[in-house]
Scaffold this active site. Structure first.
Site: not given
Ligand code: ARG
Length: 461
Positions: A283, A290, A277, A156
């Site tokens: 970043k 992804e 970024s 979980h």
């Protein structure tokens, strides 16, 4: 320009129809498979006395020349010739004259295209298995380097029990092993040859399908000509296997995204696998995992797409079946890219062992182990569970972890506790204690690693 099939027509094809029905824009990918099938077909026609030897020779030489030309990139395919089959046939006739028109004897584009697809899927299935192996090797490499790396295991997404990072990585090894098994099992069905089925019903020529089968290295011929030209199960199966594989890649990618976040800080992906970024200078984004996760959508889509195309088709060939190609081409490209990126990305990721260890030292993930401790002292597990629940609640309320509680505090909950409890609760001990087959204990993971390496060796042999 007149069509190869133009005889019974009185009008030119509408330009829009020509563009809409053509497949050459994408099926040119099958050029070499198409030529391979034609070479075997024409050799068989010669051996069966259906075509004279001179014609066979001419056709073979012509086909080889065309293959060279395509390889060198100088060929311009034309939409007027609709698909790869007629483009090549037209080139052959231009190259060697009327003898080129004999190649299509005893054959239809329906068994031809099915054959091309079988050859393509067979090759790509083998490539896929090799590419998966590359990822498995990098998982093994990292597993070996992380036999002493302790991390929280989750259920979980809540910390559950500490595990070895090697154990976590090897879970993906076995998923990928099943993927390879699935692909390799599907080869049994891809191994049927449709060529010689004709348009749908066979041919009036005394062909020898077994010989073509042998020449192209297939295991057997389709026993039914209708099934031969209308079967795309092998494509569906490839897409289904690819979808399950992609689901695995996506799950691993999701974990890499989580692990490399500021919140987890379990790994750092190599700079060469990340991007920045355009606005936020600090970043470092995990774009690759992804995108791997994101590209799962198109692969699942291609499977559902083709299932839907096939489901309502009457026997035998229907033009709808031309829609089998772009989906599988894209699936192959997507997966080849994914697997080739995944292997070095895993190989080069930095594992932040201290951070992982800190998390398992600062949580209640050793709670099951005190329950087991009381069970060993004679308490039924359900009663032990209730006692430990109380202890955890007490710990939360007093901001103490289980290793921080004094003996006196333990005795408030049960007289069965002894000083040896503290050893049982050490994260390393918690991991080591899980020495059941397939468990996370060091000994078991070492055995597992041996099994994994043996599996890979067997394949390379
Ligand atoms: N381009 C077609 C396909 O990909 C080849 C087979 C065409 N057959 C036909 N009878 N029109 O399916």
């Amino acid at each position: 320009m007149s069509k190869l099939w133009g005889g019974r027509f009185t009008k030119e094809t509408n330009k829009l129809v020509e563009e809409y029905t053509a497949s050459i824009q994408f099926d040119q990918k099958l050029a070499f498979e198409d030529i391979e099938g034609s070479l075997a077909h024409v050799q068989m026609l010669g051996e069966c006395g259906i075509l004279p030897a001179e014609d066979v020779k001419l056709i073979q030489t012509g086909l080889h020349k065309i293959a060279d030309r395509i390889r060198s990139g100088e060929v311009q395919f034309s939409i007027e010739n609709e698909d790869i089959h007629m483009n090549i046939e037209k080139m052959l006739i231009d190259e060697i004259g009327p003898a080129g028109g004999k190649l299509h004897t005893g054959r239809s584009r329906n068994d031809q295209v099915a054959t091309d697809m079988h050859l393509y899927v067979r090759k790509k299935t083998k490539d896929m298995i090799a590419n998966i192996t590359g990822v498995q090797e990098s998982l093994i490499h990292q597993a070996k380097a992380n036999m002493e790396t302790y991390m929280p295991g989750y259920t979980h997404l809540q910390r559950a029990q500490p595990i070895l990072f090697a154990h976590h990585l090897l879970a993906y090894f076995w998923m990928l092993e099943r993927d390879k098994e699935r692909f390799s099992d599907s080869l049994k069905r891809t191994d049927w040859l449709p060529l010689g089925a004709g348009a749908l019903a066979g041919t009036t020529f005394p062909i020898n399908r077994e010989r073509t089968c042998e020449l192209l290295g297939f295991g057997k011929i389709y026993p039914n000509s209708l099934d031969a030209v209308s079967d795309r199960d092998f494509v569906l199966e490839f897409l289904a296997d690819a979808s399950i594989l992609m689901a695995h890649i996506s799950r691993l990618s999701e974990e890499m995204v989580l692990w490399s976040s500021q919140e987890f800080q379990f790994i750092e992906l190599d700079d060469s696998f990340c991007t920045g970024s355009s606005i936020m200078p600090q970043k470092k984004n995990p774009d690759v995992p992804e995108l791997l996760r994101g590209k799962t959508g198109r692969v699942f889509g291609h499977l559902i797409g083709l299932l839907t195309v096939i489901k309502g088709l009457p026997l035998a060939y229907n033009k709808d079946m031309q829609e089998d190609k772009e989906g599988i081409f894209d699936t192959v490209e997507t997966l080849e890219g994914a697997l080739q990126l995944l292997a070095p990305m895993i190989q080069t990721m930095k594992v932040k062992k201290e951070n992982m260890f800190k998390t398992v030292s600062n949580d209640y993930s050793n709670a099951t182990d005190i329950a087991d401790y009381l069970v060993r002292k004679g308490l039924p597990f359900r009663d032990a569970h209730a006692v430990i629940g109380q202890i955890v609640l007490y710990g939360i309320q007093h901001r103490k972890y289980l290793l921080d509680l004094s003996m006196e505090e333990y005795h408030r909950f049960s007289p069965l506790f002894d000083k040896d409890i503290y050893k049982v609760l050490e994260p390393k001990q918690v991991v080591e204690a899980r020495n059941s087959a397939g468990g996370t204990g060091h000994e078991q993971v070492a055995l597992q690693l041996e099994m994994a390496e043996a599996v890979l060796k067997k394949m390379h042999a």
